[in-house]
Structure formats: structure tokens, C-alpha cells
Scaffold this active site. Structure first.
Site, PDB file in Angstrom:
ATOM      1  CG  HIS A 124      -0.759   2.297  -4.919  1.00  0.00           C
ATOM      2  ND1 HIS A 124       0.100   1.978  -3.887  1.00  0.00           N
ATOM      3  CD2 HIS A 124      -2.011   2.146  -4.441  1.00  0.00           C
ATOM      4  CE1 HIS A 124      -0.607   1.624  -2.828  1.00  0.00           C
ATOM      5  NE2 HIS A 124      -1.887   1.724  -3.131  1.00  0.00           N
ATOM      6  CG  ASP A 129      -0.537  -0.760  -7.321  1.00  0.00           C
ATOM      7  OD1 ASP A 129       0.705  -0.687  -7.278  1.00  0.00           O
ATOM      8  OD2 ASP A 129      -1.193  -0.441  -8.333  1.00  0.00           O
ATOM      9  CE1 TYR A 321      12.188   4.112   6.880  1.00  0.00           C
ATOM     10  CE2 TYR A 321      12.369   3.618   4.546  1.00  0.00           C
ATOM     11  CZ  TYR A 321      11.613   4.015   5.633  1.00  0.00           C
ATOM     12  OH  TYR A 321      10.294   4.322   5.463  1.00  0.00           O
ATOM     13  CD  GLU A 396      -3.161  -4.743 -14.727  1.00  0.00           C
ATOM     14  OE1 GLU A 396      -3.675  -4.021 -13.851  1.00  0.00           O
ATOM     15  OE2 GLU A 396      -3.784  -5.142 -15.743  1.00  0.00           O
TER      16      GLU A 396
END
Length: 418
Positions: A124, A129, A321, A396
């Protein structure tokens, strides 16, 4: 992205710590911070177990487990491995969507951390994630307030952003209907922005992409008798030169376009006139009109150059895209909410669009939308590496802030929290 002075970075990281301890800190941030350990555990589990696009079966299963534990209704297996969940509010109203992508990249994780990827060659490395974790955190915050909501919240866990693009097949499967989504929000963690800051872009944010394959057909002959053949290599040289004029002379200089031809292949021997040359490249543009113009001009140049030299040209286009174009009024909502949660100094206005792609673009085509950057950089923790790199990581703390902001984005449209 705006440059951040190193001294400012340190101050802003300290400000986040102070904010969480401040009794005047917004209720949503305090509520989200209570979820930090839970979200950290979820994110690290996703990080240790990455899966490629359209192969996210374990990831899908874990998302379903979390949604069931939260008591949130869902449909899994949408567009193969996607999940669509809904939180139905206590009152009638509009429906707001939140999106997170799920897939990992073919990169070996070289970090020395306990949550390092356990799957060789998969990582990741783009923060998906974190995106899934933030969406689950926002879902928990909003589920606890569902009786206050004047409308519904749809949660989109989307596969394959990095490869074939899962947004469009999810939309084609009807995920934006029943009830119809009227506003969409999406985010992407950014190691260019310190934790606690938000990157906002009005209007054009990401480019569209098209893969082009140019085939030039000539006629082979011995190199000693070139007049008996039609030289495909000569055609390729002329076509390469002529194609440079498409951007410089056909595209409005106030717009942007890129034509890059990355491979060329042709010929078999040094003394034989080549009868075929293939070139493969990419076209990047920022709006649909320019996209159409560039493709048309490339095809015409290829065909006419080949014809003028006695050969035949062929253009094969693989549509990629769409361009991601934000709705300014929805970006304003994110801006106001970021200022309320984190302070006016948290806002970074992104001045230039990226010529990279992002398939949130299809959600932005389907409903008024805002896609924004969530800072995850922390120099004190050594979290400084760019996405798509073997040492990429996130601070985090951004999980808490992202969940709070996405919940606030919904609440500002569907009702106010206590």
C-alpha cells in the site's frame, strides 16, 4: 503543491498536539481521537495484507466485518470486489457519498516497521489503506449520529483505482442510485503536506489519460533499392516531428496537454527498408474538449503523414480515466469545514492541476464533488517519502483528522452535530 517552510512544519505538527488537548477543540475531533487506536489497528492490518486491483477479496471481507460490527447495511461484490454501504438518517433529505479506494501497488515494502507488508512485491504505497480506514472511522462517527441526519450517507469502497479503474463499473452497476447521490467527497493522503493541513484545488484537479498506439504501414525492400519500398521508419520520423505541433499549434496555450511517445519498434535488418513501425505513448489533457481535439489531431497527422509518403497510418486509442474536475461550491464546503476543525492556517490552495490521473473523476462527473488532499507528512517521525515509493508511510494522526473532516463534510449538508 504549495511549498512548506521547515520551521512552519514543526510548528504545525506541534499545533496538532495542542489542538487535541485544547478544551475548545471541536467535538468531532475529540470523538474521532477516541477511535485512533481502533483505526490504527485497521490501517496496519490493511497495510500488512495488500491486494491488487480486482483481487481485493480479503480486503472486501474485512470491510464487511467492520460494517457488520458497526451495524451498517451494505452490498458487497459491487464491480467485483467493491462494497457500497448506507447509513440512513432519521429524517428525509439528500444523499451524500464518501469514497475510498482499496487496491495496492506492485512495489516491495522496504520499511522497517511492525506493519510492513507481508506479501512480497505488493504494498500500500499510495495510502489506500489509510483511505479505507478513514472512511470506516467517518462511518462510525456518522452511524452514532444517524438519528440527527436529514438524509443518507453512502460509503463507497472502490477497487482498482491504480489499474483498470473501479469507479466507472461501480457507477454503471448503479451505486449512485436508489437513493441518488447528490454530493460526493473523496480524499487522498499527501506526503507533500504536513499532518493537520488540507490541500484544496478548485476546478481542474487531475488530467484525463489515453494510451495511443500508432502503427505505420509501409512496404519492405532491400536497402540498396529504397525506391522499390515505402519506408515506415521515415514515416515515423516525420510523424514524430509533426505530432509536436499538435500541442504547440492546435491546443489553446491557456489549456494543457501532453503527448508522450515512450516506445518505438520497427525494422528487422539494417539493410532492409522497414515495412512497419509501432509507437506507443500517452496523451494527458485537463478538459474533455481539449481531449477530443488532441486525439482527432493526432489521428489526422498520423494518417496524412503516412499517406503523403506512400504508406498507411493507423491510430489505436485506449481510453483511460476522465479528467477530475471539482465543483467549486463543494470545495468551499470542505474549506469552511477545515477552517472550523483545524483553523484557517490549515488550508493549502493548490494552484496548478496535476497531469496524473485519478478515477474519482467518474464520481465527479456523476455528482457535484470535491476531491482534496489530506496531509500525512511528519518530518520528526521520518515520514517524508513520496507515494509510489518503497518507503512510503503516513503519520497515523491523519486518520483521526481525515475521519473527523469527512464526517463534518456530511454533517454540514445533512444536519449539525450536538
Amino acid at each position: 503543491m504549495n511549498k512548506i517552510d521547515k520551521k512552519d512544519k514543526g510548528k504545525k505538527i506541534d499545533r496538532i498536539d495542542q489542538t487535541l488537548k485544547n478544551p475548545k477543540t471541536h467535538t468531532l475531533i475529540k470523538e474521532a481521537h477516541k477511535l485512533k487506536d481502533w483505526m490504527t489497528e485497521i490501517r496496519r492490518d490493511f497495510h500488512k495484507n495488500p491486494e491488487f486491483g480486482m483481487e481485493e477479496f480479503r480486503t472486501m471481507g474485512k470491510i464487511v466485518e467492520y460494517l457488520e460490527a458497526l451495524g451498517i447495511e451494505y452490498t458487497s461484490g459491487v464491480a467485483n470486489t467493491g462494497v457500497v454501504a448506507i447509513i440512513r438518517g432519521g429524517k428525509e433529505g439528500k444523499t451524500v457519498g464518501l469514497r475510498a479506494d482499496m487496491d495496492a501497488l506492485p512495489i516491495q515494502d522496504e520499511k522497517d516497521v511492525p506493519y510492513k507488508s507481508t506479501v512480497a512485491g505488493k504494498m500500500h504505497a499510495c495510502g489506500h489503506d489509510a483511505h479505507m480506514t478513514i472512511l470506516l472511522g467517518a462511518a462510525k462517527l456518522l452511524k452514532d449520529k444517524k438519528d440527527q441526519l436529514k438524509g443518507n450517507v453512502k460509503l463507497f469502497f472502490q477497487p482498482a483505482e491504480e489499474t483498470v479503474g473501479g469507479a466507472r463499473p461501480m457507477i454503471e452497476a448503479g451505486c449512485m442510485e436508489n437513493p441518488k447521490v447528490e454530493v460526493m467527497f473523496g480524499l487522498h493522503v499527501s506526503s507533500e503536506i504536513p499532518t493537520g493541513e488540507i490541500g484544496l484545488k478548485y476546478g481542474q484537479m487531475n488530467a484525463s489519460s489515453d494510451t495511443i498506439k500508432i502503427i505505420l504501414h509501409g512496404k519492405s525492400s532491400h536497402g540498396a533499392y529504397p525506391h522499390k519500398g515505402v519506408d515506415a521508419i521515415m514515416m515515423a520520423g516525420q510523424a514524430l516531428t509533426a505530432l509536436q505541433s499538435v500541442v504547440s499549434r492546435n491546443v489553446d496555450p491557456r489549456n494543457s496537454a501532453v503527448i508522450t511517445l515512450g516506445t518505438i519498434k520497427g525494422g528487422s535488418q539494417g539493410n532492409i527498408i522497414a515495412d512497419k513501425v509501432e509507437m506507443v505513448g500517452t496523451v494527458r489533457t485537463l478538459d474533455p474538449t481539449t481531449r477530443s481535439l488532441v486525439i482527432q489531431r493526432v489521428e489526422k497527422v498520423v494518417n496524412l503523414v503516412a499517406e503523403a509518403m506512400g504508406g498507411k497510418g493507423e491510430l489505436i486509442r485506449e481510453e483511460g480515466y476522465a479528467a477530475l474536475i471539482n465543483t467549486d461550491s463543494i470545495v468551499d464546503i470542505v474549506k469552511l469545514n477545515s477552517e472550523e476543525l483545524f483553523g484557517a492556517e490549515s488550508i493549502n490552495i493548490i494552484k496548478e492541476p496535476s497531469l496524473g490521473v485519478e478515477d474519482f473523476a467518474y464520481f465527479a462527473q456523476a455528482a457535484p464533488s470535491a476531491f482534496f488532499r489530506l496531509g500525512c507528512r511528519n518530518e520528526e517521525k521520518g515520514i517524508v517519502h513520496d507515494a509510489h515509493y518503497c518507503l512510503f508511510d503516513i503519520d497515523e494522526e491523519c486518520l483521526v483528522l481525515g475521519a473527523a473532516l469527512q464526517a463534518k463534510n456530511v454533517l454540514s449538508l445533512l444536519g449539525e452535530e450536538d
